[in-house]
Every structure is written in C-alpha cells, then in structure tokens.
Design an enzyme around this catalytic site. Structure first.
Site, PDB file in Angstrom:
ATOM      1  N   GLU A  39      30.919 -32.031  12.121  1.00 45.30           N
ATOM      2  CA  GLU A  39      30.956 -32.834  10.905  1.00 45.30           C
ATOM      3  C   GLU A  39      29.702 -32.596  10.064  1.00 45.30           C
ATOM      4  OE1 GLU A  39      32.803 -36.956  10.802  1.00 45.30           O
ATOM      5  OE2 GLU A  39      30.662 -37.445  10.821  1.00 45.30           O
ATOM      6  N   ALA A  40      28.556 -32.481  10.717  1.00 44.29           N
ATOM      7  CA  ALA A  40      27.300 -32.260  10.007  1.00 44.29           C
ATOM      8  C   ALA A  40      27.326 -30.958   9.228  1.00 44.29           C
ATOM      9  CB  ALA A  40      26.136 -32.258  10.991  1.00 44.29           C
ATOM     10  N   HIS A  58      28.659 -41.619   9.921  1.00 51.46           N
ATOM     11  CA  HIS A  58      28.998 -40.251   9.527  1.00 51.46           C
ATOM     12  C   HIS A  58      27.788 -39.355   9.756  1.00 51.46           C
ATOM     13  CE1 HIS A  58      29.215 -36.919   6.551  1.00 51.46           C
ATOM     14  NE2 HIS A  58      30.490 -36.926   6.880  1.00 51.46           N
ATOM     15  N   HIS A  59      28.031 -38.152  10.287  1.00 49.86           N
ATOM     16  CA  HIS A  59      26.943 -37.232  10.612  1.00 49.86           C
ATOM     17  C   HIS A  59      26.682 -36.292   9.441  1.00 49.86           C
ATOM     18  CE1 HIS A  59      24.167 -34.794  12.725  1.00 49.86           C
ATOM     19  NE2 HIS A  59      24.501 -35.205  13.934  1.00 49.86           N
ATOM     20  N   SER A  60      25.707 -36.623   8.601  1.00 48.78           N
ATOM     21  CA  SER A  60      25.283 -35.711   7.544  1.00 48.78           C
ATOM     22  C   SER A  60      24.430 -34.610   8.160  1.00 48.78           C
ATOM     23  CB  SER A  60      24.491 -36.473   6.477  1.00 48.78           C
ATOM     24  OG  SER A  60      23.424 -37.196   7.072  1.00 48.78           O
TER      25      SER A  60
END
Length: 305
Positions: free
Chosen positions: A178-179, A105-107
C-alpha cells in the site's frame, strides 16, 4: 567558438559517463531513505549511550527508565509537527481507556501516524505499539530505536498479548504494498483479515484513523509493472521518494468499532474498511494535490468538517 574542440568534448563526456556515477546515482535517488536511516541510527546511538551512562541492565522497554528519553524524543517530534505541518488531531475522545487496535493507511512515509502516536503519548501518557515488517526490524543500527518506541515485527500471538495487557496496537493492513503502490489513499488490503482475527481473539475494539494530506508529505516515483512484479516476487522493492513540503496535516480518529462475538473476521475487516473509507471521503479531497495541501498549511480559515 574556437574553445569548442574535440579534446574538450572528450574530456566533458568522460566526466558525464564516469563510472563513479554508478555509485553516486543510487545515493542521490534514494537520498531521503538514506537520511531517514541515518537519523534513526543517531537516535539509536543516543539511546544506547543513555543506557550505558546510567549503567542500565536488561531489556525491559516498559521500564520507567526509558520514560525520560521517550519524552524528550516525543517533545521534539511534536514540536517539528507543530511548526512544519501545523499538526492537529480531532476525535481523541474516541480512544478508549483500555486496549484497542488502531488501523491506518500506509503512506510512503508515515509522518501522520508518527505524529498521532506522539500526541497520544504526550497528551494521554499511553504507549502505542506498532507492527512493522520483519525486514525493517532487521535493518542494522536501528534495533534499540525500534525497541524503545515499541516498533517490532510482532507475531499474532504477541499482538494478542499486548492487547490483553491493556495497550494500544497500531496496524496498517496494506503494509509496504500500500505504501509503494497505492494511489489517492486507496486501500490495498487484499484478503488480509489478520488484524480482525487479533481483535476478535483479544476482544477489543478497532479504531480507524485517517490523516488528511498524509500522502502529500512525501511521494514515490517508479510505480511500474516491473517494480510491482519485483515487489510481489521479493517483497523488498524500495521506490525513490521525494517531498518534505510543510503540508497541512490533521488526524481524525474515528468512532470505535466494538467487539462483537457474533461477527466473523472477514465481516469485521469489511466493516473496518468501510469506516476508514468514510473518514477518507469526509476529510480528504481526491485526487490529492501537494500544492493544495501546502496552501492549506497557511490558510487559517481552512478547516475540515
């Protein structure tokens, strides 16, 4: 109250609305991004200086010549992760000895993934390539830094070639969207199946990983319809960021999704999404909370299942 005068107020207001703030305000708002950029530039400079001092020619970043600076950087990052985040990793046995695609997952700031890659390098001696956006790779001053740690805007063909050579390849299907706009670790992959097509073409497994509290290290603000619209139109929107608290970070490596010639890219992408969501539901409390994540950092008895 005689000190309050029209002249005094005029001087005060002239300072508050001074045109210089037009330049200082963006710097203050984006100070974290400026800091990350300057750190990257310093590291890139040191890598270039190391190359120059040793009269190294060529751009073969797989060369053993780069092992020493890579190890030095990895040890430093590993130390920071241990002291500041009490970083731990579980499930390393799920990483195959051969090639694989690592999905994450791209934080907003990839602290968890960075620590994962570092740990894989220091403990397993394996280099993990990472796909980044073309715009990031083009930022001046960072190219050598990116090349040495194998961050690049790899094409699909290059990704397949990397995997066929036996390396690990990290991909965040959600990318910058997504980030910037994901909430509570939600996936924003849309119809993206590129990583699945690469896995099928290279005939490699997919390894989902999840870092607990990764979105609590840093957060962004300014998630509005306008900024989302601007992002979709330009793909160049950078939201202001805050955070940096020493929250607890644990990375969980999921079981491999093996290569299956009888599955389509769409089906493989959905299977990967389900595997990731299972990791998230098992190891992350929703909604995320920075203070709770901070308390977990200092609670030695708080262990995830």
């Amino acid at each position: 109250m005689s000190w309050i005068s029209f002249t005094y107020l005029e001087e005060y207001l002239s300072f508050v609305v001074h045109p210089l703030w037009l330049f200082l305000l963006p710097i203050l708002i984006y100070s974290y991004w400026l800091y990350f950029y300057l750190v990257g530039c310093v590291i890139s400079f040191l890598f270039n200086a190391y190359k120059k001092m040793n009269n190294h020619q060529g751009n073969d970043f797989y060369s053993k010549f780069w092992d020493k600076p890579r190890h030095a950087l990895a040890r430093f990052v590993e130390l920071v992760g241990k002291i500041w985040h009490g970083y731990e990793i579980y499930g390393m046995e799920h990483l195959p000895k051969g090639p694989a695609i690592v999905i994450y997952h791209h934080s907003i700031v990839l602290v968890g993934y960075t620590l994962f890659v570092t740990k894989v390098f220091t403990e397993k001696g394996r280099l993990c390539h990472s796909v980044i956006d073309h715009a990031l790779y083009g930022i001046p001053g960072l190219k050598t830094f990116y090349d040495v740690i194998l961050l690049r805007d790899f094409t699909n063909a290059e990704c397949v070639e990397i995997l066929k050579k036996g390396h690990l390849l990290g991909i965040a299907p959600g990318g910058a969207r997504e980030a910037s706009f994901s909430t509570d670790y939600s996936l924003m992959w849309g119809n993206r199946t590129g990583f699945a097509r690469i896995a099928l073409e290279a005939k490699v497994p997919i390894i989902p990983i999840f870092t607990q509290n990764s979105c609590e290290t840093y957060r962004s603000f300014g998630k509005t319809r306008l900024t989302k619209w601007l992002y979709e139109k330009t793909r160049r929107v950078l939201l202001p960021t805050y955070g940096g608290l020493p929250v607890k970070l644990r990375t969980y490596v999921g079981e491999p999704i093996p290569y299956d010639p009888n599955i389509t890219a769409t089906e493989l992408a959905e299977k990967t999404k389900t595997a990731f969501e299972n990791l998230r539901e098992r190891h992350q409390k929703i909604p995320g909370n920075m203070l709770r994540a901070l308390s977990e950092r200092f609670d030695k008895h708080d262990k995830a299942n």
